[in-house]
Motif scaffolding. Sequence first.
Motif, PDB file in Angstrom:
ATOM      1  N   ARG A  20       0.827  -1.185   0.000  1.00  0.00           N
ATOM      2  CA  ARG A  20       0.000   0.000   0.000  1.00  0.00           C
ATOM      3  C   ARG A  20       0.875   1.253   0.000  1.00  0.00           C
ATOM      4  NH1 ARG A  20      -2.447  -0.832   4.577  1.00  0.00           N
ATOM      5  NH2 ARG A  20      -1.131   0.558   5.791  1.00  0.00           N
ATOM      6  N   SER A 223      -5.033   1.976  -2.752  1.00  0.00           N
ATOM      7  CA  SER A 223      -5.454   1.024  -1.724  1.00  0.00           C
ATOM      8  C   SER A 223      -6.748   0.319  -2.124  1.00  0.00           C
ATOM      9  CB  SER A 223      -5.652   1.753  -0.395  1.00  0.00           C
ATOM     10  OG  SER A 223      -4.425   2.240   0.096  1.00  0.00           O
ATOM     11  N   GLN A 237      -5.837   5.179   5.894  1.00  0.00           N
ATOM     12  CA  GLN A 237      -5.371   6.128   4.891  1.00  0.00           C
ATOM     13  C   GLN A 237      -5.956   7.522   5.098  1.00  0.00           C
ATOM     14  OE1 GLN A 237      -3.106   5.570   2.564  1.00  0.00           O
ATOM     15  NE2 GLN A 237      -2.831   3.419   3.045  1.00  0.00           N
TER      16      GLN A 237
END
Length: 329
Positions: A20, A223, A237
Amino acid sequence: MVADDAATSQPTTGGAAASRPRADDADRAAGRPSGPRAVARRLGRDRGAVVGAVIVVLTTLVAILAPVITRAVGVDAYSYNLDLLDDLGLPVGPFGGVSAAHPFGIEPQTGRDLFAIVVEGTRTSLSIGLGATLLSMLIAIGLGVSAGYVGGWWDALISRITDVTLGFPHLIFMIAISALIPATAPRVLVMIVIIGVLGWPSTARVLRSRTLAVRVRAFVGASRAMGASELHVLLTQVLPNLVATIIVFTTISIPGKITAEAALSFLGVGVAPPTPSWGRSIGNAVTWVSTDPWYLLFPGAALFLVSLAFNIFGDGLRDALDPRTGEHR
């Protein structure tokens, strides 16, 4: 607005999460140092922010150690000293009765020690300010972030609720609710709930705007493309990129909440006597200002100094978390 400098995403092993994209890649690419140490260095170079931080820390210590401090000085915020008052209820002696035994003088009409009242009032005012700020921030984060991330009808609903709450006459509503609360109710908790529930809209609006900007960033899209769930994207995130904004708004919101408590106590609907409070002391002092102006000095100075310290510290913290905000000053 606060950028994403202080926001980081912790890497995990295995699957899509391992590859990620990190949330602070943009900061490294731009050549801006990130992380707690870089923020601390930038904050340390701001003398105003350092002074504000010192005052905030000292105020917090005074609030925590208030009973210890008053016992060490040998004063009590609840003891009446009527023998130190003249026939008009005014303190005997110059400067409102200032003496070695009473460093800030005494309260007119009651003879209570003003130093003890200010110190004990620090605990009351700061507790309400911090508690109300925590409650309002929790509401603002929940509503603002969810509105910006989910969008659609939920975003429209939260936006309308925010608009209505912003246009609501807060002070009048707080006065009305406070006046209806029974005197036996825990007034500090009541003040925290009233001020906190009405103090979230402006922060929620900013967090919604920041969430809208973050959710379209490349690392968020990556992601999702790697199979991460929406909840995982939100928690790992989006939210980390809002930490700087949340910290700054928490810091600069505290003085406003302390002032709101002071205003309610000033109007007689805040903390019930004899519990010490800066706002109630200021309200009482107004009636004595022509005959004993020193009564107003110390609680007023405490409220001003703490509010100024939180604002200066919050301003410096904003610049430390996002150096670009200070480049144009």
